[in-house]
Design an enzyme around this catalytic site. Structure first.
Site, short mmCIF file in Angstrom:
data_model
loop_
_atom_site.label_atom_id
_atom_site.label_comp_id
_atom_site.label_asym_id
_atom_site.label_seq_id
_atom_site.Cartn_x
_atom_site.Cartn_y
_atom_site.Cartn_z
CE LYS A 264 -10.23 47.49 -3.90
NZ LYS A 264 -9.70 48.03 -2.64
CG MET A 265 -13.84 50.39 -8.57
SD MET A 265 -14.85 51.30 -7.38
CE MET A 265 -15.18 52.79 -8.35
CD GLU B 275 -16.82 56.08 -14.54
OE1 GLU B 275 -16.39 57.25 -14.56
OE2 GLU B 275 -17.29 55.53 -13.52
NE ARG C 7 -6.44 71.08 -29.28
CZ ARG C 7 -6.56 71.54 -28.03
NH1 ARG C 7 -6.57 70.70 -27.00
NH2 ARG C 7 -6.65 72.83 -27.80
CG HIS D 176 -13.18 59.48 -16.86
ND1 HIS D 176 -12.47 59.39 -15.68
CD2 HIS D 176 -14.48 59.56 -16.49
CE1 HIS D 176 -13.32 59.41 -14.65
NE2 HIS D 176 -14.55 59.52 -15.12
CG ASN E 168 -6.17 71.11 -34.61
OD1 ASN E 168 -6.56 72.25 -34.79
ND2 ASN E 168 -6.13 70.54 -33.41
CD GLU F 193 -16.23 72.36 -29.82
OE1 GLU F 193 -16.56 72.75 -28.68
OE2 GLU F 193 -15.70 73.11 -30.65
#
Lengths: 162, 162
Positions: free
Chosen positions: A140-141, A156, A19, A110, A85, A81
């Site tokens: 670290k990533m 991400e 949403r 995510h 509302n 999608e």
């Protein structure tokens, strides 16, 4: 009547729905920042669903009209999608949607978008003023980033494989 | 260093992640009920991410080994990442994850799987004892069903376009 057997090998993970508070903010964001294309709006009684996707997933229909894309949208994967509302965008009582990553409401995490070049994508996001939860150089990533969409959902970002 | 331009037309909506309580329940469910295939497990310090997808999205690698699939997983759409935080499955204090469709926690709605034949898919789900939120014959939307996954997340089921 139709056949009574089903072949799960032909099934597709067609779409993910969440949403949004304000389509006037979110639809341009998904189009201009991420590069998704809106190909369909589907109004209900008190809501509108917006369908977006990257063009490549339409194969040889990547440059087709929105109507042609809508006619085959269920035969591909990677559709987003976004459900609006009506009224949330101007309701002072509306507190916003849960991203799914905090209590209470934790569950959903995510969506992820893979890009041709992470460094270039991040540079472009910076130019567009995108808010990062995690830049590639944080932690670290180093091969992934997380950005926030206008409602605070996490996206991400990581590079495709060569 | 890499190029400093990025081409959003090549971007892909690669995956959607949500959390699961117990992989011993959820992974077989996604494999046996939906027909997705797990091709990768990625353990972290206190969690494991499971990557699943329908084989068709791997194109000519649909029958490849898990390692081959993992090597190209970022170049496709329609991947599902299920995140298991170790211990939830046996923690009496764990209350379960929010589906995203109730307050508080509302935001995320559902994922959707498109099938070759809705009637046949529903018949098979019935044989497998799947729990429905909405059967095709409930309400006005006769062309869609919603089932629950083991954590209570909603999965929309609808037929592909001919």
């Amino acid at each position: 009547m139709s056949s009574s057997t089903t072949n799960t090998a032909t099934y597709k993970f067609n779409h993910t729905m969440f949403r949004i508070k304000d389509p006037k903010v979110s639809i341009p964001w998904y189009e201009n920042v991420l590069g998704m294309q809106k190909f369909k709006e589907s109004p209900g009684g008190d809501f509108t669903n917006y369908f977006l996707a990257f063009p490549g997933g339409f194969g040889d229909k990547a440059n087709a009209s929105d109507d042609e894309k809508a006619a085959i949208q269920l035969n591909r994967e990677g559709v987003l999608e976004l459900c609006h509302n009506w009224g949330t965008e101007s309701d002072p009582e509306f507190k916003g949607y849960a991203s799914g990553n905090d209590e209470p409401g934790r569950g959903f995490g995510h969506i992820a978008v893979t890009v041709d070049n992470l460094e270039a994508a991040v540079k472009r996001f910076d130019e567009l003023g995108v808010k990062f939860k995690k830049r590639p150089e944080d932690g670290k990533m180093r091969h992934i980033a997380f950005i926030y969409d206008p409602d605070g959902y996490w996206i991400e970002i990581l590079a495709q494989q060569k």
